[in-house]
Design a protein around this motif. Structure first.
Motif, mmCIF file in Angstrom:
data_model
loop_
_atom_site.group_PDB
_atom_site.id
_atom_site.type_symbol
_atom_site.label_atom_id
_atom_site.label_comp_id
_atom_site.label_asym_id
_atom_site.label_seq_id
_atom_site.Cartn_x
_atom_site.Cartn_y
_atom_site.Cartn_z
ATOM 1 N N LEU A 53 0.814 -1.213 0.000
ATOM 2 C CA LEU A 53 0.000 0.000 0.000
ATOM 3 C C LEU A 53 0.845 1.259 0.000
ATOM 4 C CD1 LEU A 53 -2.834 -1.030 2.503
ATOM 5 C CD2 LEU A 53 -3.022 -0.797 0.029
ATOM 6 N N TYR B 148 -17.205 1.326 -4.810
ATOM 7 C CA TYR B 148 -15.770 1.329 -5.100
ATOM 8 C C TYR B 148 -15.285 0.072 -5.817
ATOM 9 C CZ TYR B 148 -15.738 5.218 -1.790
ATOM 10 O OH TYR B 148 -15.975 6.403 -1.151
ATOM 11 N N MET C 133 -11.623 -3.118 -4.093
ATOM 12 C CA MET C 133 -11.516 -2.230 -2.942
ATOM 13 C C MET C 133 -12.207 -2.845 -1.722
ATOM 14 S SD MET C 133 -9.911 0.506 -2.238
ATOM 15 C CE MET C 133 -9.633 1.256 -3.831
ATOM 16 N N ASN D 45 -9.808 -5.115 -0.245
ATOM 17 C CA ASN D 45 -8.810 -4.367 0.531
ATOM 18 C C ASN D 45 -9.341 -4.004 1.909
ATOM 19 O OD1 ASN D 45 -6.958 -4.453 -1.554
ATOM 20 N ND2 ASN D 45 -7.545 -2.463 -2.396
ATOM 21 N N ALA D 46 -10.632 -3.677 1.985
ATOM 22 C CA ALA D 46 -11.241 -3.353 3.275
ATOM 23 C C ALA D 46 -11.232 -4.575 4.201
ATOM 24 C CB ALA D 46 -12.670 -2.856 3.072
ATOM 25 N N LEU E 189 -7.723 -5.199 5.393
ATOM 26 C CA LEU E 189 -7.297 -4.227 6.408
ATOM 27 C C LEU E 189 -7.845 -4.596 7.782
ATOM 28 C CD1 LEU E 189 -6.902 -0.457 6.071
ATOM 29 C CD2 LEU E 189 -8.300 -1.300 7.949
ATOM 30 N N LEU F 126 -6.272 2.158 9.571
ATOM 31 C CA LEU F 126 -6.951 3.069 8.649
ATOM 32 C C LEU F 126 -6.111 4.311 8.378
ATOM 33 C CD1 LEU F 126 -10.657 2.840 9.895
ATOM 34 C CD2 LEU F 126 -9.844 2.335 7.587
ATOM 35 N N SER G 34 -3.437 3.576 5.939
ATOM 36 C CA SER G 34 -3.850 3.086 4.622
ATOM 37 C C SER G 34 -4.194 4.247 3.695
ATOM 38 C CB SER G 34 -5.080 2.178 4.766
ATOM 39 O OG SER G 34 -6.243 2.946 5.003
ATOM 40 N N ASP G 35 -4.454 3.890 2.428
ATOM 41 C CA ASP G 35 -4.895 4.904 1.477
ATOM 42 C C ASP G 35 -6.306 4.604 0.974
ATOM 43 O OD1 ASP G 35 -4.355 2.644 0.052
ATOM 44 O OD2 ASP G 35 -3.140 3.622 -1.494
ATOM 45 N N LEU G 36 -7.104 3.930 1.803
ATOM 46 C CA LEU G 36 -8.485 3.644 1.415
ATOM 47 C C LEU G 36 -9.262 4.954 1.272
ATOM 48 C CD1 LEU G 36 -9.477 0.563 3.640
ATOM 49 C CD2 LEU G 36 -8.760 0.595 1.253
#
Length: 386
Positions: A106, A277, A281, A284-285, A288, A339, A342-344
């Motif tokens: 990430l 998204y 994505m 990715n959530a 995470l 969070l 991260s780059d969410l």
């Protein structure tokens, strides 16, 4: 071996490899690996099958009293060379995604990503230019494939990705993130295409060896991923539902003297995340949240965590080690830290409910049902507060 016999033998092996890779591509799904890994694996099989087909054309073209027109010869040789490079590139991407910690992926600098893409861009460029300048390869008037003075660029670009894969493997071993068995699988997965490539470079002409070696390596990797599916969730790396059932079956009989707390948790509005998204994505959530649980597990010796299904997580902890409230608070802090790092493009909220197992006569279904009811009470409260 007679030329015709050799061609027939290779074609038989080639079609077996293509059938095997096609089967692996069909069976590779999100129950085995993440969505992104499924995409990369299927691209690998596509380019590998294409390369085998081009090499089959080369062998047919080499048969006595048979020759394709020169434009066709240039076409399949160019496709073969480009597919070789793309196989090395996506092979590196697949290993990198599996072995490099998610936080590192990430936060990888854009300049590093660009640098890692230079070999494949260079390879495709010089291969295409070779149609005009004949620097990487050309086809003689007699229909023979001949390597040009720039062929070393093709080789260097391919082995650049081999080198990156080896470095990634060594780093994973230094970090102790792989057990010996997994390390050996990835090592063989790395050696097979490298050995095939070396043999193909040493032998004259586009001798069809590398693609078969690569198909063997892919089969070994696919088999390992299938075995891992038995107890491990492919996307998050956490325990899966089958492992959870076995764990609870062993834990519940001792609940009378060793009480524990069973939690159910899920991500609020997860469907909206997928819808807005995309599923990558969404993956990715989930990953995470799993990373937040893994960070939490470093502080709690008795913590057992699993992905129970979809966006639901189940975890347990001994009441002798901590209270439910303290654990939920610690998880909230861990999730907040993940969070922030991260780059969410969105925020995550995880709702939790729990029940306490004091009675060894309880069943797994009863415990989970109680925790699930508590979870939905918590979710309703969270929704009312918003």
């Amino acid at each position: 071996m007679h030329g015709i016999d050799y061609i027939a033998l290779y074609l038989s092996v080639a079609f077996m490899c293509m059938a095997l890779e096609f089967m692996m591509a069909l069976k590779m799904n999100t129950n085995v690996v993440s969505t992104a890994e499924v995409v990369i694996f299927r691209r690998l099989t596509t380019f590998s099958i294409t390369e085998i087909l081009t090499q089959c054309l080369w062998l047919i073209d080499s048969a006595p009293r048979f020759q394709f027109p020169r434009p066709v010869q240039y076409g399949y040789n160019l496709i073969d060379l480009i597919c070789t490079g793309l196989i090395c590139y996506f092979w590196y991407r697949f290993v990198d995604m599996n072995l490099t910690p998610r936080e590192n992926l990430l936060h990888r600098r854009k300049i590093e990503t660009v640098f890692r893409n230079i070999p494949i861009i260079t390879l495709v460029t010089v291969d295409c230019m070779s149609l005009l300048n004949h620097k990487v390869f050309y086809v003689s008037a007699a229909g023979n494939y001949i390597r040009g003075p720039w062929y070393f660029i093709q080789v260097a670009c391919c082995f650049a990705y081999c080198l990156i894969v080896i470095i990634t493997l060594i780093r994973s071993q230094i970090r102790h993130t792989l057990n010996r068995r997994i390390f050996l699988v990835y090592f063989v997965f790395t050696i097979c295409p490298s050995l095939g490539g070396i043999l193909q470079v040493m032998l004259p002409g586009p001798i069809p060896i590398a693609a078969i070696f690569f198909a063997l390596g892919m089969f070994l990797m696919f088999s390992e991923l299938q075995n891992r599916q038995i107890n491990t969730d492919a996307l998050t790396g956490l325990n899966n539902r089958a492992k959870t059932s076995a764990y609870l079956a062993a834990r519940i009989p001792h609940a009378g003297r060793e009480p524990f707390c069973l939690f159910m948790a899920d991500i609020d509005y997860f469907k909206q995340i997928n819808d807005r998204y995309g599923h990558v994505m969404g993956d990715n959530a989930l990953a995470l949240v799993a990373d937040a649980f893994r960070a939490l597990a470093k502080s709690y010796r008795t913590l057992f965590v699993s992905r129970y299904g979809g966006d639901e997580f189940l975890f347990t902890v001994s009441l002798e080690e901590t209270s439910p409230e303290d654990l939920m608070k610690a998880f909230s802090e861990s999730l907040k830290n993940k969070l922030e790092a991260s780059d969410l493009p969105f925020q995550l909220n995880v709702s939790m409910g729990y029940t306490i197992a004091y009675d060894s006569d309880l069943t797994e279904k009863q415990l989970i049902s109680r925790a699930d009811a508590s979870l939905y009470t918590a979710k309703n409260q969270n929704h009312l507060q918003r």
